[in-house]
Design an enzyme around this catalytic site. Structure first.
Site, short mmCIF file in Angstrom:
data_model
loop_
_atom_site.label_atom_id
_atom_site.label_comp_id
_atom_site.label_asym_id
_atom_site.label_seq_id
_atom_site.Cartn_x
_atom_site.Cartn_y
_atom_site.Cartn_z
N CYS A 214 0.64 -0.80 -0.19
CA CYS A 214 0.08 -0.12 0.00
C CYS A 214 0.97 1.46 0.22
CB CYS A 214 -1.34 -0.38 1.32
SG CYS A 214 -1.89 1.29 1.40
N CYS A 217 0.15 2.88 3.46
CA CYS A 217 0.88 2.04 4.82
C CYS A 217 1.22 1.33 5.11
CB CYS A 217 -0.66 2.05 5.71
SG CYS A 217 -1.26 0.26 5.17
N CYS A 236 -6.25 -1.97 0.10
CA CYS A 236 -5.22 -2.32 1.29
C CYS A 236 -6.39 -3.17 2.29
CB CYS A 236 -4.77 -1.25 1.46
SG CYS A 236 -4.11 -1.31 2.71
N CYS A 239 -5.47 -0.59 6.00
CA CYS A 239 -5.79 0.90 6.37
C CYS A 239 -7.54 1.05 5.62
CB CYS A 239 -4.52 1.63 6.22
SG CYS A 239 -3.78 1.75 3.98
N ASP A 369 22.16 0.31 -17.09
CA ASP A 369 21.69 -0.58 -16.33
C ASP A 369 20.81 -1.59 -17.65
OD1 ASP A 369 20.99 -2.99 -15.42
OD2 ASP A 369 20.84 -2.30 -13.38
#
Length: 463
Positions: A214, A217, A236, A239, A369
């Site tokens: 989340c 949270c 979520c 929360c 990269d």
């Protein structure tokens, strides 16, 4: 009317652009860099005279296609967009587009700015100008040597959004939890879009997911439906943060080998004719949905916007088709795992057994990269590959990746020169057949420059 310093910067940039064009080069970024060197506030000075304001389009994938769709939409209303059409999306590219579409006195010829912005550059650009609308399409892991960890990138964008004028409209992808969370940082209007067709996607999390937790949270997210990577119907359990209500959504998405069709629903109505998107792939349906959501934020009628999208032509390297010596080349830009998987998904959904021309570079614009190729789902692609010509600066890395994904060694050829690679890929395909080109940004530019030299396509800056 721009101030004297901006007019001087504009003239210097124009002279640079003229010299580059006379010498046969595109001049999409350097003229803008010259202008910004003389006047760091050049973008703000010229953009402030655009009567309908500025729309900024940012995110990891879909920026070029979505901005092109938007440019077509506003043109259909009778407006004149100033657009960084070549895809040069750093600050210098925006400056270059403004000076290309202005008089020698610095007065804009267009009346709305339509700019795609590199996601890492978005905070800087938001600090320079006050746009009318900001669209964020999605945020995925991409070129970590340039864009940092995704949480850090999202935090920087969120910090910039928190400083926006409340009159700015934010347009966000409700299906991407990282993007949707940005709406919590804005005090002005937010328009959310998403895909509500329950038949699209599945419940099993995909291998590439950059949002397992989340954004508020940091506890694990729960998904009722996964559409693309970490985009889907999320919430979520800890929360209570959840996917926001969509102001514009696709309630039905029908995909074909060359296009898609969407049934739309808005917050107040759903009686629109289906919208046809003339390029393949669910990710392009998302791009069209994002463009339509911005059109709503600009108070453009949806039927007008939908008609413009139905006549859309893709940008270079975005499922572009090129006829070469009796074969069809299909050019697909790939630069990160999520984008690669979405493009491959669109390809394999059509049942193709592709002959590939795959090109991997590691210049700055590609990302130094290249380890991302080990996160991309080459294993899904490998069983379908008939033949692969591999080229580019990091061709050996790419050939190795294809081999470990399961492509037989005798089906892989490494060819170093761009022209020879094209010749070999075309030569290996039957007359009337197709060669699928998968290439990173500068590799695509190099291959396309070779195709332009042979007269098969226009240079990308003329596209």
């Amino acid at each position: 009317m721009p101030d004297p310093l901006a007019r001087l910067a504009n003239a210097a940039g124009k002279v640079t652009r003229l010299v580059l064009q006379i010498s046969g080069r595109g001049g999409t970024a350097l003229p803008g860099l010259v202008a910004l060197t003389i006047d760091p506030d050049f973008i703000a000075a010229l953009a402030s005279d655009l009567a309908h304001g500025v729309v900024l389009v940012s995110g990891t994938n879909g920026k070029t296609t979505t901005t092109r769709m938007l440019s077509d939409i506003v043109r259909a209303t009778g407006w004149a967009p100033t657009h960084n059409r070549s895809g040069s999306n750093l600050e210098r590219g925006i400056a270059g587009a403004l000076l290309a579409e202005s008089t020698w006195g610095g007065e804009p010829r267009g009346n709305i700015g339509m700019f795609e912005v590199d996601e890492a550059s978005l905070p800087l650009v938001l600090g320079r100008i006050s746009p009318r609308v900001v669209l964020v399409t999605n945020l995925f892991r991409d070129q970590m040597d340039r864009y940092f960890e995704i949480d850090q990138l999202a935090r920087r964008i969120g910090d910039a959004i928190a400083k926006l004028d409340p009159r700015v409209t934010l347009v966000l992808n409700a299906d991407d939890p990282i993007v949707a969370w940005l709406g919590q940082r804005h005090s002005g209007p937010v328009v959310y879009f998403g895909v509500d067709d329950l038949s699209v996607g599945g419940r099993v999390p995909q291998v590439i997911s950059d949002a397992t937790r989340c954004p508020r949270c940091k506890q694990p997210l729960s998904y009722e439906r996964v559409v693309l990577a970490h985009e889907g119907d999320w919430s979520c359990p800890s929360c209570g943060l959840t996917r926001p209500e969509r102001d514009l959504s696709a309630t039905r998405v029908a995909l074909t080998p060359v296009s898609s069709e969407m049934q739309l629903r808005t917050a107040v109505a759903s009686a629109f004719d289906p919208v046809r998107v003339p390029i393949a792939g669910l990710y392009n349906a998302y791009n069209a949905l994002a463009a339509l959501a911005v059109a709503r934020a600009l108070d453009i009628a949806l039927p007008t916007a939908a008609l413009a999208i139905a006549n859309f032509r893709p940008a270079f390297g975005r499922l572009e088709q090129v006829a070469v010596d009796g074969r069809e080349m299909r050019l697909i830009l790939v630069k990160n795992p999520a984008g690669f998987n979405a493009a491959i998904g669109a390809l394999l959904e059509t049942g193709r057994r592709p002959r590939l021309l795959a090109a991997l570079n590691d210049r700055d614009a590609d990302g130094r990269d290249v380890s991302w190729i080990w996160d991309a789902d080459f294993e899904t692609l490998a069983p379908a590959v008939e033949h692969a010509v591999v080229t580019g600066i990091r061709s050996r890395d790419l050939a190795n990746r294809l081999k470990y994904a399961g492509v037989a060694r005798e089906r892989i050829e490494v060819v170093d020169a761009w022209g020879s690679a094209i010749d070999r890929a075309i030569g290996a395909a039957p007359m009337g057949g197709e060669v699928v080109v998968l290439a990173t940004y500068t590799a695509m530019q190099a291959l396309r420059a070779e195709l332009a030299r042979r007269g098969h396509v226009a240079p990308f800056w003329e596209d």
